[in-house]
Write a protein that holds these residues in place. Structure first.
Motif, PDB file in Angstrom:
ATOM      1  N   HIS A 142       0.818  -1.219   0.000  1.00 53.51           N
ATOM      2  CA  HIS A 142       0.000   0.000   0.000  1.00 53.51           C
ATOM      3  C   HIS A 142       0.849   1.266   0.000  1.00 53.51           C
TER       4      HIS A 142
ATOM      5  N   HIS B  43       1.077   5.506  -2.059  1.00 53.86           N
ATOM      6  CA  HIS B  43       0.443   6.506  -2.929  1.00 53.86           C
ATOM      7  C   HIS B  43       1.535   7.207  -3.743  1.00 53.86           C
TER       8      HIS B  43
ATOM      9  N   HIS C 213      -9.049   1.886   1.740  1.00 48.62           N
ATOM     10  CA  HIS C 213      -8.658   2.078   3.140  1.00 48.62           C
ATOM     11  C   HIS C 213      -9.811   1.625   4.034  1.00 48.62           C
TER      12      HIS C 213
ATOM     13  N   HIS D 159      -4.557  -0.537   6.524  1.00 49.16           N
ATOM     14  CA  HIS D 159      -4.677  -0.132   7.938  1.00 49.16           C
ATOM     15  C   HIS D 159      -5.436  -1.121   8.826  1.00 49.16           C
TER      16      HIS D 159
ATOM     17  N   ASP E  14       2.536   3.271   2.902  1.00 48.61           N
ATOM     18  CA  ASP E  14       1.511   4.316   2.845  1.00 48.61           C
ATOM     19  C   ASP E  14       2.106   5.703   2.608  1.00 48.61           C
TER      20      ASP E  14
HETATM   21 FE    FE Z   1      -3.109   5.124   2.142  1.00 52.06          FE
END
Ligand code: FE
Ligand code: GUN
Length: 449
Positions: free
Chosen positions: A84, A86, A242, A281, A332
């Motif tokens: 995960h 971005h 998420h 998460h 993340d």
């Molecule tokens: Fe994220």
């Protein structure tokens, strides 16, 4: 490619001799010394004791110049999996981490992602991001891009060109986000997502695949979630989003979806909890939600750096594992400040130790965290039939690590055992120690040149 007498295809056979470390079902960290691993056409052909090397050479027609002998300061490990991150948030790595999640998104994250309407900007940032991630030893990554179709195609092109294995998602979001950065209709979001899926599939890459990406429940009305679920089913795609990241977010979802029992049920009831789904998460899953995630076969990307940096909370990974969920690690970025899964691996251990010190329970060990960073991530991304460890038949995604590399940040002493050298790398090593990175047998990073 040549064929030898007995019909074996040797192709570009390479054999590494020396120490291997990887995870199996039985052992979180198996250290195999004095081994030979044969790689042909991107796949692991054999793993054997190096004492059998002479016999293997004769049997398989392996020449001396295809043998690479690792030194006593070197070992091979499976490539790291970032379940995960971005990509458009890379300009923000290491800055602006003093607001909680929802305020951080509005103030820093959405303004940065909105810039990816500019394809020139996107190309420059994405090239740097992918290079950084690969250099950190991440051979497989599940990327969130921005909501822009063209920029997300560019991200896929760059990943393909660099040779990384990846899932890439065009973000879908249309409510509770700023006017300057939101999709205008469900139709528009669906149309662009389908075009993106078809684009990536048209690249015919065995390594890069599309992933359907609703940003998270607060930004997607129910009909958008439902239709994205249907689209993923139609194209047999992975899904990512998420889930239960912060208390405020979870309470918000309860308000936004009043008829729904809990946050996980929003995704479950819209067809988004599948065995090809990864949810980031999962800090605040209650028991019913754990059951829903497990029933779906959905994986969890544990992102400890982000959870601490944004003060989202402390995820009890031991509980999720005991409950039978698949768990991998995520950086993340830029909720987490580091692009390195080695950092996530360490922080997962520390977060778990902090929890165990308060509750007198067992903690996640370094070895278990190593498994999450490799085989665990492969399972979460539904790829463990192909990657995650050094089982023959799997693809050769690997890191050649040298604990005494030039500029190494760790100190080795003559009495250090192989296991201790590996532990020192996992706790104190960095990209300077990762001399080479291989994806499906292709060398995609080479610091030995
Ligand atoms: Fe994220
Ligand atoms: N929830 C929705 N969007 C995001 C994001 O970009 N980062 C994190 N950490 N959580 C999110």
């Amino acid at each position: 490619m040549d064929r030898i007498g007995n019909g074996l295809v040797v192709g570009d056979m390479k054999v590494f001799t020396g120490t291997l470390v990887h995870s199996t079902e039985e052992q979180p960290m198996a250290i195999l010394e004095n081994m030979a691993i044969g790689v042909c056409n991107g796949k692991i052909e054999f793993v054997a004791s190096a004492t059998d090397l002479e016999a293997l050479k004769c049997e398989r027609g392996i020449s001396d110049d295809s043998i690479i002998a690792l030194t006593s300061s070197q070992f091979l490990m499976p490539g790291l999996v970032d379940a995960h991150l971005h990509a458009p948030q890379f300009p923000n790595n290491g800055i602006h981490l003093d607001l909680p999640l929802l305020e951080w998104l509005q103030n820093f994250t959405f303004p940065t992602e909105a810039k990816f309407a500019d394809v020139k900007f996107a190309r420059a940032v994405y090239a740097k991001a992918v290079d950084r991630v690969l250099r950190c030893g991440t051979t497989t990554a599940s990327y969130f891009a921005s909501m822009h179709l063209e920029a997300t195609k560019i991200l896929s092109d760059i990943i393909l060109e660099r040779g990384q294995r990846a899932l890439v998602g065009k973000v879908n979001m249309m409510v509770n986000c700023p006017d300057y950065y939101r999709e205008l209709s469900v139709e528009d979001s669906l149309k662009k997502t389908e075009e993106f899926i078809l684009y990536v599939r048209s690249l015919k890459s065995p390594l890069v695949q599309p992933i359907v990406t609703p940003r998270f429940a607060p930004t997607c009305p129910r009909d958008q979630l439902e239709r994205l679920g249907q689209l993923a089913a139609k194209h047999q795609c992975h899904i990512q989003s998420h889930l239960c990241e912060s208390r405020a977010e979870k309470a918000w979802v309860k308000d936004l979806f009043p008829g729904t029992k809990n946050y996980a049920e929003v995704y479950d009831s819209t067809g988004l909890l599948t065995e090809k789904t990864v949810m980031a998460h999962c800090v605040y899953l209650d028991d019913d939600e754990v059951a829903l995630v497990r029933r779906g076969g959905t994986g969890v990307a544990h992102c400890p750096n982000s959870n601490l940096s944004l003060r989202s909370g402390i995820c009890n990974v031991k509980r999720l594992l005991k409950e039978g969920l698949k768990v991998g690690l995520g950086t993340d970025c830029s909720g987490g400040f580091s692009a390195s899964i080695l950092d996530s691996l360490r922080q997962a251990v520390l977060v778990s130790k902090a929890l165990s010190s308060m509750s007198d329970s067992t903690h996640l060990t370094l070895e278990e965290s190593f498994r999450l960073a490799t085989l665990g991530g492969a399972k979460v991304l539904h790829m463990s039939d192909r990657i995650g460890n050094f089982e023959p038949g799997k693809e050769f995604d690997a890191l050649l690590v040298d604990v005494e590399a030039k500029g190494t940040p760790l100190d080795i002493f003559p009495e250090d055992t192989t296991e201790e050298k590996i532990q020192k790398f996992l706790y104190n090593g960095d990209d300077r120690n990762i001399l080479q990175v291989f994806v499906a047998g292709r060398k995609v990073v080479d610091q030995m040149m």
